[in-house]
Design a protein around this motif. Sequence first.
Motif, PDB file in Angstrom:
ATOM      1  N   LEU A 679       0.865  -1.174   0.000  1.00 14.97           N
ATOM      2  CA  LEU A 679       0.000   0.000   0.000  1.00 14.97           C
ATOM      3  C   LEU A 679       0.901   1.223   0.000  1.00 14.97           C
ATOM      4  O   LEU A 679       1.662   1.441   0.952  1.00 14.97           O
ATOM      5  CB  LEU A 679      -0.922   0.014   1.222  1.00 14.97           C
ATOM      6  N   LEU A 680       0.865   1.989  -1.062  1.00 15.10           N
ATOM      7  CA  LEU A 680       1.670   3.194  -1.165  1.00 15.10           C
ATOM      8  C   LEU A 680       0.963   4.329  -0.425  1.00 15.10           C
ATOM      9  O   LEU A 680      -0.226   4.566  -0.631  1.00 15.10           O
ATOM     10  CB  LEU A 680       1.874   3.577  -2.632  1.00 15.10           C
ATOM     11  N   MET A 681       1.720   5.031   0.431  1.00  7.35           N
ATOM     12  CA  MET A 681       1.110   6.082   1.243  1.00  7.35           C
ATOM     13  C   MET A 681       1.986   7.319   1.295  1.00  7.35           C
ATOM     14  O   MET A 681       3.214   7.242   1.197  1.00  7.35           O
ATOM     15  CB  MET A 681       0.863   5.579   2.678  1.00  7.35           C
ATOM     16  N   ASN A 682       1.349   8.460   1.472  1.00  3.44           N
ATOM     17  CA  ASN A 682       2.026   9.726   1.710  1.00  3.44           C
ATOM     18  C   ASN A 682       2.613   9.728   3.125  1.00  3.44           C
ATOM     19  O   ASN A 682       1.981   9.256   4.073  1.00  3.44           O
ATOM     20  CB  ASN A 682       1.005  10.856   1.534  1.00  3.44           C
ATOM     21  N   GLU A 715     -12.465  -5.861   2.833  1.00  2.00           N
ATOM     22  CA  GLU A 715     -11.140  -5.627   3.405  1.00  2.00           C
ATOM     23  C   GLU A 715     -10.099  -6.422   2.638  1.00  2.00           C
ATOM     24  O   GLU A 715     -10.400  -7.471   2.066  1.00  2.00           O
ATOM     25  CB  GLU A 715     -11.086  -6.052   4.881  1.00  2.00           C
ATOM     26  N   VAL A 716      -8.871  -5.908   2.678  1.00  2.00           N
ATOM     27  CA  VAL A 716      -7.707  -6.646   2.194  1.00  2.00           C
ATOM     28  C   VAL A 716      -6.639  -6.532   3.272  1.00  2.00           C
ATOM     29  O   VAL A 716      -6.253  -5.423   3.660  1.00  2.00           O
ATOM     30  CB  VAL A 716      -7.181  -6.082   0.858  1.00  2.00           C
ATOM     31  N   SER A 717      -6.168  -7.657   3.745  1.00  2.00           N
ATOM     32  CA  SER A 717      -5.190  -7.673   4.839  1.00  2.00           C
ATOM     33  C   SER A 717      -3.803  -8.014   4.314  1.00  2.00           C
ATOM     34  O   SER A 717      -3.629  -8.461   3.178  1.00  2.00           O
ATOM     35  CB  SER A 717      -5.606  -8.692   5.903  1.00  2.00           C
ATOM     36  N   GLY A 718      -2.808  -7.813   5.187  1.00  2.00           N
ATOM     37  CA  GLY A 718      -1.444  -8.220   4.880  1.00  2.00           C
ATOM     38  C   GLY A 718      -0.723  -7.338   3.893  1.00  2.00           C
ATOM     39  O   GLY A 718       0.193  -7.794   3.194  1.00  2.00           O
ATOM     40  N   LEU A 719      -1.098  -6.064   3.823  1.00  2.00           N
ATOM     41  CA  LEU A 719      -0.432  -5.137   2.917  1.00  2.00           C
ATOM     42  C   LEU A 719       0.735  -4.456   3.634  1.00  2.00           C
ATOM     43  O   LEU A 719       0.611  -4.040   4.790  1.00  2.00           O
ATOM     44  CB  LEU A 719      -1.410  -4.084   2.402  1.00  2.00           C
ATOM     45  N   ARG A 720       1.843  -4.316   2.936  1.00  2.00           N
ATOM     46  CA  ARG A 720       3.023  -3.657   3.497  1.00  2.00           C
ATOM     47  C   ARG A 720       2.997  -2.186   3.096  1.00  2.00           C
ATOM     48  O   ARG A 720       2.860  -1.846   1.913  1.00  2.00           O
ATOM     49  CB  ARG A 720       4.287  -4.320   2.965  1.00  2.00           C
ATOM     50  N   VAL A 721       3.129  -1.310   4.070  1.00  2.00           N
ATOM     51  CA  VAL A 721       3.126   0.130   3.799  1.00  2.00           C
ATOM     52  C   VAL A 721       4.441   0.529   3.145  1.00  2.00           C
ATOM     53  O   VAL A 721       5.526   0.146   3.600  1.00  2.00           O
ATOM     54  CB  VAL A 721       2.909   0.932   5.097  1.00  2.00           C
ATOM     55  N   VAL A 722       4.328   1.302   2.064  1.00  2.00           N
ATOM     56  CA  VAL A 722       5.493   1.833   1.358  1.00  2.00           C
ATOM     57  C   VAL A 722       5.337   3.345   1.269  1.00  2.00           C
ATOM     58  O   VAL A 722       4.355   3.842   0.699  1.00  2.00           O
ATOM     59  CB  VAL A 722       5.612   1.236  -0.057  1.00  2.00           C
ATOM     60  N   ALA A 723       6.260   4.075   1.854  1.00  2.00           N
ATOM     61  CA  ALA A 723       6.232   5.533   1.735  1.00  2.00           C
ATOM     62  C   ALA A 723       6.475   5.926   0.293  1.00  2.00           C
ATOM     63  O   ALA A 723       7.412   5.429  -0.352  1.00  2.00           O
ATOM     64  CB  ALA A 723       7.296   6.143   2.643  1.00  2.00           C
ATOM     65  N   LEU A 726       3.041  10.786  -3.287  1.00  2.00           N
ATOM     66  CA  LEU A 726       1.702  10.958  -3.830  1.00  2.00           C
ATOM     67  C   LEU A 726       0.954  11.948  -2.955  1.00  2.00           C
ATOM     68  O   LEU A 726       1.380  12.238  -1.834  1.00  2.00           O
ATOM     69  CB  LEU A 726       0.973   9.628  -3.964  1.00  2.00           C
ATOM     70  N   PRO A 727      -0.132  12.522  -3.435  1.00  2.00           N
ATOM     71  CA  PRO A 727      -0.788  13.606  -2.688  1.00  2.00           C
ATOM     72  C   PRO A 727      -1.282  13.155  -1.322  1.00  2.00           C
ATOM     73  O   PRO A 727      -1.649  11.980  -1.134  1.00  2.00           O
ATOM     74  CB  PRO A 727      -1.958  13.994  -3.598  1.00  2.00           C
ATOM     75  N   PRO A 728      -1.304  14.063  -0.359  1.00  2.00           N
ATOM     76  CA  PRO A 728      -1.869  13.713   0.949  1.00  2.00           C
ATOM     77  C   PRO A 728      -3.345  13.363   0.820  1.00  2.00           C
ATOM     78  O   PRO A 728      -4.052  13.865  -0.049  1.00  2.00           O
ATOM     79  CB  PRO A 728      -1.659  14.985   1.780  1.00  2.00           C
ATOM     80  N   GLY A 729      -3.782  12.464   1.685  1.00  2.00           N
ATOM     81  CA  GLY A 729      -5.186  12.077   1.676  1.00  2.00           C
ATOM     82  C   GLY A 729      -5.506  10.940   0.735  1.00  2.00           C
ATOM     83  O   GLY A 729      -6.674  10.567   0.604  1.00  2.00           O
ATOM     84  N   CYS A 730      -4.478  10.391   0.092  1.00  2.00           N
ATOM     85  CA  CYS A 730      -4.746   9.263  -0.804  1.00  2.00           C
ATOM     86  C   CYS A 730      -3.702   8.178  -0.589  1.00  2.00           C
ATOM     87  O   CYS A 730      -2.660   8.391   0.035  1.00  2.00           O
ATOM     88  CB  CYS A 730      -4.796   9.701  -2.262  1.00  2.00           C
ATOM     89  N   CYS A 731      -4.010   7.002  -1.112  1.00  2.00           N
ATOM     90  CA  CYS A 731      -3.088   5.871  -1.069  1.00  2.00           C
ATOM     91  C   CYS A 731      -3.266   5.100  -2.363  1.00  2.00           C
ATOM     92  O   CYS A 731      -4.181   5.371  -3.145  1.00  2.00           O
ATOM     93  CB  CYS A 731      -3.348   4.989   0.150  1.00  2.00           C
ATOM     94  N   ALA A 732      -2.413   4.126  -2.610  1.00  2.00           N
ATOM     95  CA  ALA A 732      -2.477   3.387  -3.867  1.00  2.00           C
ATOM     96  C   ALA A 732      -2.093   1.937  -3.629  1.00  2.00           C
ATOM     97  O   ALA A 732      -1.210   1.630  -2.825  1.00  2.00           O
ATOM     98  CB  ALA A 732      -1.545   4.018  -4.909  1.00  2.00           C
TER      99      ALA A 732
END
Length: 767
Positions: A679-682, A715-723, A726-732
Amino acid sequence: MSNDVEIQPYDGPVGGWGSVSSIARRVRDDDAPTALPELARQNKPDGFACVSCAWAKPANAHLAEFCENGAKATFAELTRRRVGAEFFARHAVSELLGWPDQALEHEGRLTEPLRYDAATDRYVPVGWQEAFADIGAQLKALQTTPDATVFYTSGRASLETAYLYQLFARLYGTNNLPDSSNMCHESTSVALKAALGVPVGTVKLEDFEHTDCLFFFGQNVGSNSPRMLHPLQAASERGVPIIVFNPLHERGLEEFTNPQRPLQMATRSTTRIASRYHAVKPGGDIAAITGLCKALLELDDAAQADGRPRLLDTAFIAQHTHGFDDFAAFVRAQAWPDIEAASGLRRSALTESAQVYAKASATIGVYGMGLTQHELGVDNVRMLVNLLLMRGNIGKTGAGACPVRGHSNVQGQRTVGIAEKPELVPLDRLAAQYGFEPPRHKGMNTVEACEGVLDGRVQAFIGLGGNFVRAVPDHHAIEPAWRRLQLTVHVATKLNRSHLLPGATSYLLPCLGRIERDLQAGGVQTVSVEDSTACIHASRGQHAPASEHLLSEPAIVAGLARATLAPNPQVDWTAWVADYGRVRDAIEATWPDQFAQFNQRMHQPGGFARPLPAAQRHWNTESGKAEFKVPPRLDAAFAGDGGPDVLRLVTLRSNDQFNTTVYGYDDRLRGIQGTRDVLLMNRDDMRRLGVADGSQVTLACAAADAGPADGVLREVSGLRVVAYDLPPGCCAGYYPECNPVVPLNHHARESKVPAVKSVPVRVRAAA
């Protein structure tokens, strides 16, 4: 999945040595040594049309007219690995359901017709005629309610196959002809038809040679249509501004090293693609384009006040458009702070891009599913058309609307009748040609077919390619319901998850691939496809088939039709299969204006262009003019259920996949290797929500209205967060892995395209 997960920022170009290395690894991994000579024929006038993307094929082809993903698609089709009865003797279907998508794909080509045996939980061999007879008998039993059967089409079937398939469905009595465009560019078909009178783009490949400005919205050229980088590189090198609006910074829109330029490869030099890059907020495209239009109006006002030439094409607007005054009033009424908040972009950035636009004489608006897959996806496309109309950028050289379609013939299938909407098909002409009364009521699109599966109205599903269940939203609702179907039939080249969810009766019917030699009673056959620019191309396979037991797609469709339908002296399925030229004659008879001299012109280098009235400034719209449209609001996305912790999810494809086909686990262009469970996150959102880079999270739907399927786990579980940047307030996250969080009723207004580019979600740290 590989155990070697490595995530590092990637700052290299698209193409270059990375692409070459990826192709070399893939040919080994797919065990496809005989595929290498075929690459020389790929997308060539005397060769075969790529089985992946639909980008235009030039008359003067490059030495290598294939891209990295196109090569992977060829290797996948020509692998030496095989899936037949012996494979299923070793593996139960329930076991295979636990396999990831890539593992199923990697097993290789289906080799013989198979029927599911519930007693052993395995697919077992069956003869072709026995399969046709049983399927035909079951379809006949359901024919008293023909709308209980769905005839689905993926994007790779040829024009000839698609024509036979739609005729089969209509002779059966239904317009239930959903296709893969319902999940991606149906918003285009609806929007452009209403605005310009044509349901497809107005740009030809040669327009890229004459444009002096390019706007890109929501299209990742580096992964989804890399051959397009050749005209973009040429445009960049002659100084054409390329202005990009996309939430993520994609390397394919930033830098390109051309593998066919020895000097660039030797020096590892690059060509800049985007001259300006705007990281628009997901769902913020209406606001961004409103800002461009507002700035253009302000610049035009200033020009008038100073006595300078107008920046709007007032003559074009007056002669060729309708609704401009209402649109201009809407734009002027929007406050800049509201535009900035909804788009995530500054007024100054939008004004600077509008100034570039104002100086250009011919602008192309390129877009992809980043516009179409929102609640207001149709309005997104209409807004881009509004922008183009303001300066007369429709119907002139070097300008126009350029939707970049996905699968290789998805646009062409709609052209020859794959449509659930009867008004899109010349039913009276079909009735006269074949002596029957076609159904006149609307059929089901993809979302409606899913609704029919859930509520029991749909009892049979015939799939001409694709991985339907994996591609649609609400997996946790659809998959259990799918097993209640009476009949599922899949025409396919390879195994996928949809095949592992059998109905009461289930068949796998393996077909020839497009690259393979198609020998029929009339000799070796040629098929045809339509590219993204509405040009028709011949495609002729030469490679030996993967198995002697394979049938061509036209032969399978004809076999099913003969077993199902009453004899009709005006429909000669056997003659059509013997000679596909007769099918093309029939297509020409149904659409004489679109396919004049079809057989004579189909081998023309670069393809022959279908006539598009809008490209000549003839508008087949309600007003007889090109239509401006006022959007209902600035934000194109569905609302969340409230709270500062709700993010907007954008679903993505990697450069190691095509649609639901996953070739591998390396997304080189985003620096992600060995996994798709990310999961790509800001970074600011990560701090705010208390999740760390590398931590495990669960992604959950946070829609205000999750739809009629109450109690469904989204739901989808087991996702690894990746910094990620991308714009704040969203994920990919990746498609289709993130599809379970998307409610089925979250689709675009008018087009019903699943709104997977701005899904309200919450992120929950793993316990």
